[in-house]
Design an enzyme around this catalytic site. Structure first.
Site, mmCIF file in Angstrom:
data_model
loop_
_atom_site.group_PDB
_atom_site.id
_atom_site.type_symbol
_atom_site.label_atom_id
_atom_site.label_comp_id
_atom_site.label_asym_id
_atom_site.label_seq_id
_atom_site.Cartn_x
_atom_site.Cartn_y
_atom_site.Cartn_z
ATOM 1 N N TYR A 93 6.454 6.371 4.461
ATOM 2 C CA TYR A 93 7.534 6.852 3.570
ATOM 3 C C TYR A 93 8.798 7.839 4.799
ATOM 4 C CZ TYR A 93 6.251 5.905 -0.728
ATOM 5 O OH TYR A 93 5.740 5.455 -1.974
ATOM 6 N N ALA A 106 0.782 -1.268 -0.071
ATOM 7 C CA ALA A 106 0.015 -0.020 0.230
ATOM 8 C C ALA A 106 0.872 1.265 -0.043
ATOM 9 C CB ALA A 106 -0.957 -0.162 1.126
ATOM 10 N N LYS A 107 0.586 2.310 -0.739
ATOM 11 C CA LYS A 107 1.300 3.615 -0.737
ATOM 12 C C LYS A 107 0.750 4.416 0.180
ATOM 13 C CE LYS A 107 3.222 6.163 -4.591
ATOM 14 N NZ LYS A 107 4.710 5.794 -4.545
ATOM 15 N N ILE A 108 1.469 4.153 1.502
ATOM 16 C CA ILE A 108 0.810 4.947 2.524
ATOM 17 C C ILE A 108 1.728 6.000 3.000
ATOM 18 C CG2 ILE A 108 0.327 4.646 5.040
ATOM 19 C CD1 ILE A 108 -0.172 1.766 4.619
#
Length: 305
Positions: A161, A155-157
């Site tokens: 980052y 998932a690009k959460i």
């Protein structure tokens, strides 16, 4: 300076008016998911092409599902909003599009339940992510890549980052351009924020979707065009750290990074320390595909004007 517009809470608003309260849940706890999408200007056709927007939005839907979020709009609605936003901003050059679904409640406490979801989409003019044309000098990061059962890289959460931030900061402060990440089991995962490929002979090798990576749209693009147009064998398998030092070539790929050649890893150079021949072929082909210059793959390019 020309006024730019963002899409926020169902409206197109001037960029300086697109603000969130300081108590917004996503700001306090990193509870948002997003996509990075590029659009490329084709000078010959006087056209701006959005590259693989559908696949990016579908991946964002998956990220939202993992994070108990309501995507708010359908795929078709997202595509229409993005196209309208680019028209309003009247870009005639390469640009970047960032749709984001975020927990917008003014709530103290990190739980994902009982939170409102909102959507923000902004665009910016963007050239190359990495400065200059030289191949990158890379290190293996001392920071492990997050695991699927911690903060899932699938998932690009936005909160995830922080992991990338530690990797890239350490690499830069140590004199490198970027880093390769390793999972807790000692196997190669990906770059700090992009997928990773090795070239060995006519084989293109990358880590599988189960190796704690974001399953990249650009990764998929590279595998398809390298196989179909360059006749390369595509191999998805685990990669050991020492394999990084003895391969023929290596490169990163991603929407932001595009195709980024690697000159060396941990001071072990590839060939003459410049862009490898296979990497150069992939890079050139990719640059033509995303600009709608290869008819076979124009299905991936959505015209704006």
């Amino acid at each position: 300076m020309e006024k730019e517009f963002y899409f926020m809470d169902g409206k197109y608003v001037p960029s300086n008016e697109a603000v969130i309260p300081v108590r917004t849940h996503a700001f306090l706890y990193g509870t948002s998911v997003f996509e990075g999408i590029r659009a490329y200007w084709n000078e010959d056709e006087n056209q701006l092409y959005i590259f693989r927007a559908k696949e990016h939005i579908e991946r964002m839907f998956n990220s939202a599902k993992i994070m108990f979020m309501d995507a708010k709009y359908t795929l078709i609605e997202y595509l229409d909003i993005i196209s309208s936003l680019l028209k309003k901003n009247n870009y005639k050059e390469n640009c970047y599009i960032r749709p984001e679904i975020y927990k917008s409640s003014l709530k103290i406490g990190p739980g994902l339940y009982d939170c409102d979801d909102s959507v923000l989409i902004f665009t910016i003019k963007l050239g190359n992510y990495f400065k200059g044309d030289e191949a990158l000098k890379v290190c293996v990061s001392n920071w492990n890549r997050l695991q699927d059962n911690t903060i899932p890289p699938r998932a690009k959460i936005s909160g995830a980052y922080a992991n990338t931030a530690l990797m890239i900061t350490e690499a830069k402060k140590s004199g490198f351009d970027d880093a390769v990440s390793i999972s807790a089991d000692g196997k190669v995962a990906e770059g700090s924020a992009m997928n990773f490929f090795l070239v060995e002979g006519n084989s293109l090798i990358t880590t599988p979707a189960t190796s704690n990576i974001l399953v990249g749209v650009t990764r998929n693009t590279v595998m398809e065009i390298a196989k179909e147009e360059l006749g390369m064998e595509i191999v998805e398998r685990e990669i050991n750290r020492t394999e990084l030092y003895i391969a023929d070539e290596a490169f990163f790929c991603g929407t932001g990074a595009q195709i980024a050649p690697i000159a060396s890893i941990d001071h072990r150079a590839y060939g003459n320390g410049k862009t490898g021949k296979k990497t150069e072929l992939i890079q050139k082909l990719y640059n033509d595909v995303v600009r709608g210059k290869v008819e076979k793959y124009k299905k991936w390019c959505t015209p704006v004007y």
